[in-house]
Structures are given as C-alpha cells and as structure tokens.
Design an enzyme around this catalytic site. Structure first.
Site, mmCIF file in Angstrom:
data_model
loop_
_atom_site.group_PDB
_atom_site.id
_atom_site.type_symbol
_atom_site.label_atom_id
_atom_site.label_comp_id
_atom_site.label_asym_id
_atom_site.label_seq_id
_atom_site.Cartn_x
_atom_site.Cartn_y
_atom_site.Cartn_z
ATOM 1 N N CYS A 1 -40.013 -4.789 121.701
ATOM 2 C CA CYS A 1 -38.906 -3.828 121.606
ATOM 3 C C CYS A 1 -38.189 -4.160 120.304
ATOM 4 C CB CYS A 1 -38.004 -3.893 122.834
ATOM 5 S SG CYS A 1 -37.484 -5.561 123.331
ATOM 6 N N GLY B 1 -37.468 -8.475 121.599
ATOM 7 C CA GLY B 1 -38.539 -8.969 122.461
ATOM 8 C C GLY B 1 -38.092 -9.799 123.637
#
Length: 510
Positions: A237, A240
């Site tokens: 993302c 993370g």
C-alpha cells in the site's frame, strides 16, 4: 494512561505453568522456512537487518530469494518507503508466493533502482510455474498518483520498464482517514436508538460494510491469482503496515487450512501484524489521551471483522468460534497483555515485554475449550467467500453487544439480536456438554463390561457352575450370594450354602 509503561499489562501477574509459552508462538522466519517447507534452493534467511539497522519496523530476519545478495538488499532499503523492502511472507504448494513491501520512492521523475528491479525479478523467477508476477497495490489509483507527487508512487510495469514481466493492479481500498471516519459514524449508530428502517439506511451510509467488502474482494482476487493462475504476488500500500497486512493475512487464511486453527490464527497475527510492524500503538492510541489523533484507525478491527465474515460463510472450516475473535479485539484495546503494545518488534524487545508482561496467547490457550468451534471439520481446501452485497453482514456479536433500550432508567439491556445470539451460544454449549456426557457414558459402559469379564474369570477359577446371565449380573451388583460388592458375612453365608448343595448332590449320587 499517559504512558504505555503505565498500562495494566505491566502489573498483571499469572502463576500457572505454561504462562510464558505464548511468547514462543512465532519464533522467526528461519522457523517459517521449516513450517512452510520453503525450498532452500530458491529462498534464504537474510540477517541484513540484524540489529534493525536498515529498517526499524521490520523483523531482524527476512526471507529473500537466494540469488539476491545482502549488498543489493541494502540498496533496496533506500528505495522503498520506510525501508520496507520486498520480503517473503507465504509460500504456496504450487511455488506461488506472497511477498510484501511498501511503495517505491519513484516520484514524478520516475526514479528507478536496479537493485529493486533485480529483487522483484528474482521473486518472479523463484516461481518456475508462471512467468508473470502480479503486483497488487491496495490503494485507489488516484491516491497512488497523489503519493507520486510527494516523491513516492508505484511501479511502472510492462515492456520497456524495469518490471517488464510484471502486472500492476489497484485494489481500491481506502486509507486510514476514510476508515476512521466510517468507524466513528458506526459507533454513533450503535450507541443510539433508531427505527429499524432508518437504522439500516444509516448503517449503509457509514460505509463500514463497503470497506470490509473491498478488503475481502482484494483478498479473493489475490487468492485466485495464487491458487488458480499459479502466479506469485507482491503486495503493498503506502507504507506496507496497514492494508498490506490485511490482505496478506486474509489470503493466507483462505489458502492454508493450518492457519484456521486457534494456534494458527495466533501465529498468523504474530507474523503478519506484529513481526512486520503494524503500528498498534498509533492506530489504537495506547498511552495517548488525544482521541482526535489523525494516526488512529481501526485497521486491525477491519481484519478481525473480515475473519468473522469468513466464519459466517464457512462455519465448519475454523477451529475457533466468534468468542475467540471478540476476546482478541477486547484484549487489543484493554492493554491487559503485552502482545499488542508498541509499534514494532524492536520497540517490544527494548521494553522487555516478554519478561515484564503476559502474552495474550498464553491466556487464550489456557482457556482453549471456551473458544472451540463444535462444528469444526478440518479440510484441505481454499476458501472463496461469496461477496454479494447481502452476504457481508454487520457484526452483531462485537458491535451490538450492548444497546440502550430503557428510556426511564437508562439501563443497559441486551437487544433481541444479542439475546438470540446468546441462546444460540447456550444451545451450542449444551450440545457440547451432551456430547461429552455421551462419551463419558460410553467409557463407563466399557468399564462395566471389563468388570463383568473379570468377574467371569474369578468364577471360572473358583470352579463354580455356570450361572445364568441374570444370576451373574446379580452377583456382580452384590445382590446374589457372592460378588465383588458383597459384605464379609454375605460371602461366608454364600460359601456355606454352596457347601450344603455339594453335600446334597453327593448324597443323591450315593
């Protein structure tokens, strides 16, 4: 409390055997190599982060491809956000893998890193069954573009790039700020009394179930690539440690039956959330009285709610029940145990939590019978939930435990839904007790048969005449002449009676 060190966890003392075993639930990625049967020819344990030198939110041991050197990994640390480089999390039996990391620091100028490209390529080549590596970015595409403007971004894939054999997909899972707003709206909903129709409309407007469904849709997409396509995956993302942890842990739960047990889920949380540095301290606000902190978000609650959705759709596939999930969440915010304190493995070691606090897993495993699912049937299959809109349900067992229903006195009463749930739990508990009693009766019946056989052996050794089954039972129960339950006088009287019968028989023969 104003400080984490003032939490109740540092004052709780237990004095029963095995109270420290919970801290050994996860013993590092070198043990994961053995547990997951990861081939040493393709993957190795790297100690490049020993002492947490390059990334203070990662574990000190990492699983990486054998073809990548530690010098290359050091270069990658500076290219990935927060130094969270791609590392192996899960190895499937078909050689497909789940690796996780944070976003690349590409920026608007599209900066590249040869060491990072080599690491991603090595992850792709470690799977000999599929030549494509799927990169799943948990964010909406617009969010990733916004991060690119601030110096981060995402991987450029396809021909002519450093990731030419990779495919990039965005999973459209919202960030912590959107989720936090949705959560606060949900809390307002369950705390107030609404008409049924209005309540359902407002529940939909909170967006909570939408966010849960988006997470599950992303996990199902990744599971399909691993299990059916046979391709390896790389998840991230922004940093993370939030959406990445949600996706990786849910995927492993769907793929691996071993993780659907009580100890399996504990191991999964230790590995994917605690070892890989989900910021429990910041997200839950431990030791912080500011409820307006912009770093707070119910990320772990979303994961547990998602697990509950799986439990609803696959009630026989999990060893644990709903109470297990509720107690984990309650322990998360109560600070009674050291498991969820602090933000990462380094901080927990510095605080000496193993010595100073009790692990939640020790307590849960000590009361394991409370959390057993009586309908559990172990099976070796991949779980793929049906995510139609009407299949994602509001978690009444957690959010709806208490509802204000009394207007005059303002007392807390159970709602009808909660009463129904408690009745169901009572029925399940009674069934479990009936099952235990049936087993006990069977065991006692076998013991009775054994004693009868012993009584028959004693009779034969004494040279007595055969008795009818009724006489034999009466003797065994102490109602006849002799038997193991006769008193001393009764036994002597029986001996005299047998002697008299033998004399009469001898007299008749004469």
């Amino acid at each position: 409390p104003k400080r984490i060190s003032d939490c109740f966890a540092f004052f709780l003392k237990l004095h029963w055997e095995g109270k420290d075993e919970g801290w050994d639930m996860f013993q590092g990625f070198d043990q994961e190599m053995v547990r997951q049967m990861i081939p040493e020819t393709l993957w190795r344990v790297s100690f490049v982060n020993a002492g947490y030198t390059f990334c203070d939110t990662y574990p000190n041991k990492l699983l990486v491809p054998t073809s990548v050197t530690d010098d290359q990994l050091i270069d990658v640390f500076s290219y990935r956000s927060r130094g969270r480089i791609p590392a192996l999390s899960y190895y499937h039996f078909n050689s497909a893998t789940i690796t996780r990391c944070s976003q690349p620091m590409a920026g608007l100028s599209r900066n590249t890193c040869q060491a990072d490209e080599a690491l991603v390529e090595a992850i792709r080549l470690a799977n000999t069954n599929c030549r494509t590596l799927y990169i799943f970015d948990a964010r909406p595409r617009l969010n990733a573009l916004g991060n690119q403007a601030s110096g981060a971004g995402y991987e450029m894939t396809g021909a002519g790039t450093g990731y030419q054999y990779c495919r990039l997909d965005f999973l459209n899972i919202d960030n912590i700020h959107v989720v936090r707003k949705s959560y606060y709206q949900l809390l307002s909903l369950v705390e107030e009394k609404w008409e049924d129709g209005a309540w359902l409309s407002i529940l939909e407007a909170t967006g909570w179930l939408y966010h849960i469904r988006q997470i599950l849709l992303g996990a199902v997409r990744i599971v399909d690539v691993i299990d059916n396509v046979g391709a390896s995956t790389l998840l991230h993302c922004s940093d993370g440690w939030d959406r990445t942890a949600q996706l990786s842990s849910l995927c492993e739960l769907m793929l691996s039956p071993r993780l659907r047990t009580i100890e399996g889920l504990e191991l999964l949380i230790e590995k994917e959330w605690l070892a890989f540095g989900h910021k429990f301290d910041q997200r839950l606000g431990h030791g912080d009285k500011s409820h307006l902190d912009q770093q707070r978000a119910p990320i772990f609650l979303q994961f547990i709610d998602s697990v509950h959705q799986l439990l609803i759709q696959f009630p026989c596939s999990f060893e644990f029940n709903e109470t297990f999930l509720v107690d984990i969440m309650d322990a998360c915010v109560s600070c009674h145990y050291g498991t969820f304190l602090y933000n990462c493995e380094l901080e927990r070691k510095e605080a000496e939590l193993r010595r100073r606090t009790v692990s939640l897993w020790s307590v849960l495993n000590h009361n394991k019978s409370k959390y057993l699912n009586v309908f559990y049937v172990p099976e070796n299959r991949t779980l793929v939930p049906n995510l139609a809109l009407d299949n994602v349900q509001f978690w009444k067992g957690y959010f709806g435990r208490c509802r204000l229903e009394g207007e005059g006195e303002g007392l807390l009463f159970m709602s009808r839904e909660l009463r129904a749930q408690q009745m169901q739990a009572l029925i399940v508990g009674l069934k479990e007790q009936v099952f235990s009693l049936e087993r006990y009766v069977e065991t006692q019946a076998k013991e009775v048969e054994k004693y009868k056989e012993e009584a028959e052996k004693w009779r034969r050794m004494a040279g007595g005449h055969p008795d009818t089954p009724q006489e034999e039972e009466e003797k065994f129960l102490g109602k006849g002449e002799t038997g193991p339950f006769c008193s001393g006088e009764e036994e002597k009287e029986g001996e005299r009676e047998r002697e008299r019968k033998r004399e009469e028989e001898e007299e008749g023969m004469r």
